[in-house]
Design a protein around this motif. Structure first.
Motif, mmCIF file in Angstrom:
data_model
loop_
_atom_site.group_PDB
_atom_site.id
_atom_site.type_symbol
_atom_site.label_atom_id
_atom_site.label_comp_id
_atom_site.label_asym_id
_atom_site.label_seq_id
_atom_site.Cartn_x
_atom_site.Cartn_y
_atom_site.Cartn_z
ATOM 1 N N ASN A 21 0.810 -1.224 0.000
ATOM 2 C CA ASN A 21 0.000 0.000 0.000
ATOM 3 C C ASN A 21 0.843 1.273 0.000
ATOM 4 N N ASP A 22 1.945 1.289 0.774
ATOM 5 C CA ASP A 22 2.738 2.517 0.838
ATOM 6 C C ASP A 22 3.374 2.843 -0.509
ATOM 7 N N VAL A 23 3.752 1.824 -1.262
ATOM 8 C CA VAL A 23 4.331 2.045 -2.591
ATOM 9 C C VAL A 23 3.263 2.533 -3.567
ATOM 10 N N ARG A 24 2.080 1.949 -3.484
ATOM 11 C CA ARG A 24 0.976 2.399 -4.338
ATOM 12 C C ARG A 24 0.663 3.874 -4.091
ATOM 13 N N ARG A 25 0.658 4.284 -2.815
ATOM 14 C CA ARG A 25 0.373 5.679 -2.491
ATOM 15 C C ARG A 25 1.424 6.609 -3.100
ATOM 16 N N ALA A 26 2.675 6.201 -3.051
ATOM 17 C CA ALA A 26 3.750 7.018 -3.609
ATOM 18 C C ALA A 26 3.614 7.150 -5.123
ATOM 19 N N ILE A 27 3.246 6.065 -5.795
ATOM 20 C CA ILE A 27 3.080 6.113 -7.249
ATOM 21 C C ILE A 27 1.879 6.974 -7.620
ATOM 22 N N ALA A 28 0.787 6.856 -6.859
ATOM 23 C CA ALA A 28 -0.396 7.683 -7.124
ATOM 24 C C ALA A 28 -0.080 9.164 -6.946
ATOM 25 N N ALA A 29 0.727 9.492 -5.921
ATOM 26 C CA ALA A 29 1.116 10.882 -5.686
ATOM 27 C C ALA A 29 1.974 11.407 -6.827
ATOM 28 N N ALA A 30 2.857 10.575 -7.344
ATOM 29 C CA ALA A 30 3.693 10.979 -8.477
ATOM 30 C C ALA A 30 2.849 11.242 -9.711
ATOM 31 N N LYS A 31 1.855 10.394 -9.932
ATOM 32 C CA LYS A 31 0.967 10.566 -11.091
ATOM 33 C C LYS A 31 0.211 11.890 -10.999
ATOM 34 N N ALA A 32 -0.189 12.257 -9.793
ATOM 35 C CA ALA A 32 -0.947 13.495 -9.608
ATOM 36 C C ALA A 32 -0.104 14.727 -9.913
ATOM 37 N N LYS A 33 1.217 14.623 -9.739
ATOM 38 C CA LYS A 33 2.100 15.767 -9.958
ATOM 39 C C LYS A 33 2.587 15.877 -11.402
ATOM 40 N N GLU A 34 2.482 14.794 -12.162
ATOM 41 C CA GLU A 34 3.071 14.779 -13.498
ATOM 42 C C GLU A 34 2.268 15.626 -14.478
ATOM 43 N N ASN A 35 2.966 16.277 -15.378
ATOM 44 C CA ASN A 35 2.307 17.111 -16.380
ATOM 45 C C ASN A 35 1.586 16.241 -17.404
ATOM 46 N N ALA A 36 0.347 16.584 -17.666
ATOM 47 C CA ALA A 36 -0.462 15.810 -18.613
ATOM 48 C C ALA A 36 0.112 15.909 -20.021
ATOM 49 N N GLY A 37 -0.031 14.820 -20.766
ATOM 50 C CA GLY A 37 0.360 14.823 -22.167
ATOM 51 C C GLY A 37 1.828 14.581 -22.426
ATOM 52 N N THR A 38 2.619 14.290 -21.379
ATOM 53 C CA THR A 38 4.051 14.064 -21.547
ATOM 54 C C THR A 38 4.363 12.583 -21.665
ATOM 55 N N ARG A 39 5.596 12.285 -22.113
ATOM 56 C CA ARG A 39 6.040 10.891 -22.158
ATOM 57 C C ARG A 39 6.016 10.275 -20.764
ATOM 58 N N ALA A 40 6.374 11.084 -19.761
ATOM 59 C CA ALA A 40 6.375 10.583 -18.379
ATOM 60 C C ALA A 40 4.969 10.205 -17.929
ATOM 61 N N ALA A 41 3.978 11.032 -18.282
ATOM 62 C CA ALA A 41 2.591 10.735 -17.913
ATOM 63 C C ALA A 41 2.112 9.446 -18.573
ATOM 64 N N LEU A 42 2.467 9.264 -19.831
ATOM 65 C CA LEU A 42 2.078 8.036 -20.527
ATOM 66 C C LEU A 42 2.767 6.822 -19.911
ATOM 67 N N SER A 43 4.008 7.004 -19.464
ATOM 68 C CA SER A 43 4.728 5.907 -18.808
ATOM 69 C C SER A 43 4.050 5.511 -17.506
ATOM 70 N N LEU A 44 3.640 6.512 -16.736
ATOM 71 C CA LEU A 44 2.949 6.231 -15.476
ATOM 72 C C LEU A 44 1.602 5.564 -15.716
ATOM 73 N N SER A 45 0.979 5.883 -16.832
ATOM 74 C CA SER A 45 -0.267 5.202 -17.196
ATOM 75 C C SER A 45 -0.017 3.709 -17.396
ATOM 76 N N THR A 46 1.059 3.397 -18.144
ATOM 77 C CA THR A 46 1.408 1.991 -18.370
ATOM 78 C C THR A 46 1.739 1.295 -17.064
ATOM 79 N N ILE A 47 2.471 1.982 -16.198
ATOM 80 C CA ILE A 47 2.871 1.415 -14.909
ATOM 81 C C ILE A 47 1.651 1.082 -14.053
ATOM 82 N N THR A 48 0.711 2.024 -13.946
ATOM 83 C CA THR A 48 -0.466 1.773 -13.104
ATOM 84 C C THR A 48 -1.343 0.662 -13.689
ATOM 85 N N GLU A 49 -1.433 0.611 -15.011
ATOM 86 C CA GLU A 49 -2.190 -0.475 -15.642
ATOM 87 C C GLU A 49 -1.528 -1.815 -15.360
ATOM 88 N N ASN A 50 -0.198 -1.841 -15.434
ATOM 89 C CA ASN A 50 0.552 -3.073 -15.187
ATOM 90 C C ASN A 50 0.371 -3.568 -13.755
#
Length: 512
Positions: A21-50
């Protein structure tokens, strides 16, 4: 010990397939801070889906299930020899069930034992305590992030930061430099454990021990707490981002411990862990039954909402998408540029360290002209009919193949290489001369990519072991990003340069 073996099996499977759970919370927080439409945002999308797919399928989050490392506290009188036997049996069973990839390799012969058992594997550390329960904690730390561990001996001269002395500021500089040098090769955004002091061995051990702390705990030492907070805030200003694509999320957690040292030695060791931070624990009674799960306190973060957010992001992202199917021509490759998203249909072939070494002096088992090589050591399972199935298949760190890659591409006519973390100047030069491209897949996304593999068409060089064999895979909709093209452009070199420039702003003293 049958009850203990079953408990250890459950711990191994849960650690490999379900992030705490603590790792999931950290990843969710990172996703909330990432700029929409970037390669990083798309990467985090793949990560959360995985993450969701691994949980649902009870399959490995990442195909590199790493070095199983157990930290165990036992009451006085518990038979540690019998406990080891139970753990070995559970490890072998989990490997057979494709919850772990066979990762134990003889260092002299290169032979894979096939069951994750061998000299030094798994790692098991025992400690006695006066409680009447058994505390077992397990971390599965993959080789890609393990390779980005680093140790400093102070005083030292650090690139971008100058002199690091034997004080808190010198330690701060070492930790900041450790994040910079990892770039995206350790599957950022990552977590780090830091060990200060000790000797060379105990300093590294202390660093890895810090990874057993909860992401959101508070250091009892106020100086170390300030250091942790400083690093976590400022490392994210380096702009390395998820997978090294640039962005806001570079580091998700920093934990620091210190121990005494010899007057002549001052070591700072950093254990880097990828976003797929697989660490869980259980409390057992003396019969071996699970009484309590550790790192599962608090509300479990449902990352499906994050996936929906990024699905919307994908609709507004201005990227060029190109579909390729082997054999690929040089003309098709020359049209690609850094930033393009490539969708691969048809065949691709895995090749890691043993394959690249082999191909330097031998013919390929198949015609590779115009083909795609995937830096991947998959988790495989054979069914009752003898058919192979891919259970996990994310990319491995490509830089290990830098001594070989350009020569191999030219020798066999390979047009595209897929991996993670990028490659160096020798490969970039070969891409220009030969007409090749490097495609960056999302590190750790082993379920996401396994879902794209529709059939295993064959395998060669199985004598190297399952992870190192050449698997021939039929894929559909396999997406990756062009990060090194045939025109001399490298996103990895650009991010390295810009992050080094940003690192220099942390040169001045902070802690008085």
């Amino acid at each position: 010990m049958k009850k203990l073996e079953e408990s250890m099996y459950q711990l191994i499977v849960e650690t490999s397939t379900n992030l705490p759970n603590d790792v999931r919370r950290a990843i969710a927080a990172a996703k909330a801070k990432e700029n929409a439409g970037t390669r990083a945002a798309l990467s985090l999308s793949t990560i959360t889906e995985n993450i969701g797919m691994a949980d649902e399928n009870v399959s490995p989050i990442c195909q590199d299930t790493g070095m199983p490392t157990f930290e165990i506290k036992v009451p006085i009188g518990v038979n540690q020899i019998e406990m080891k036997k139970a753990i070995y049996a559970a490890i072998a069973r989990a490997t057979k069930d494709s919850k772990l990839r066979p990762n134990s390799v003889d260092s002299l012969t290169g032979k894979n034992t096939g069951d994750n058992l061998g000299e030094g594997t798994p790692v098991i550390h025992f400690e006695q305590w006066e409680k009447d329960v058994i505390d077992v904690r397990l971390i599965l730390k993959g080789g890609g992030c393990e390779n980005k561990n680093i140790q400093y001996s102070l005083p030292a001269e650090l690139e971008g930061l100058g002199r690091a002395g034997r004080d808190l500021d010198g330690i701060r500089k070492c930790i900041m430099h450790s994040v910079y040098q990892a770039q995206g090769q350790g599957c950022s955004a990552g977590f780090i454990g830091v060990g200060i002091g000790g000797d060379r061995t105990t300093s590294y051990s202390l660093a890895k021990e810090q990874l057993f702390r909860a992401v959101d705990d508070v250091n009892e030492n106020p100086d170390l707490q300030k250091l942790e907070d400083y690093v976590l805030e400022n490392a994210n200003k380096l702009g390395i981002g998820t997978m090294g694509f640039g962005g806001e999320a570079t580091l998700l957690g920093c934990k620091v411990g210190a121990m005494n040292r010899l007057p002549a030695s001052f070591f700072v060791s950093v254990a880097y862990n990828c976003w797929a931070y697989r660490r869980l624990g259980v409390v057992l009674d003396q019969e071996g039954a699970i009484q309590e799960w550790l790192y599962k306190d608090g509300e479990k973060v449902d990352l499906s909402d994050a996936e929906k957010e990024v699905a919307a992001t994908e609709e507004v992202t201005d990227v060029r998408e190109v579909v390729l199917q082997a054999p690929i021509t040089e003309e098709q490759i020359r049209e690609l540029k850094v930033g393009d998203v490539v969708i691969i249909n048809g065949m691709m072939h895995t090749g890691r360290d043993a394959i690249h070494h082999h191909l330097m002096d031998h013919d390929a088992p198949i015609d590779l002209n115009g083909q795609v090589i995937y830096h991947c050591g998959p988790v495989m399972m054979k069914d009752d009919q003898g058919e192979w199935h891919v259970k996990a298949a994310g990319p491995t760190t490509s830089i290990r193949e830098e001594p070989y890659q350009g020569d191999i591409m030219k020798k066999f006519g390979i047009r595209a290489v897929i991996g993670k973390g990028g490659m160096g100047p020798k490969t970039l030069k070969a891409l220009q001369e030969h007409g090749g491209v490097y495609l960056n897949a999302i590190g750790g996304a082993a379920q996401y990519y396994a879902d794209c593999i529709k059939k295993v068409k064959g395998v060669d060089l199985m004598e190297f072991g399952i992870p190192e064999a050449m698997w021939h895979l039929e894929v559909e909709g396999f997406a990756a990003i062009v990060t090194m093209d045939s025109h001399g452009n490298s996103l990895h070199a650009d991010v390295d340069k810009s992050s080094l420039e940003k690192l220099a702003q942390f040169k001045e003293p902070v802690f008085k």
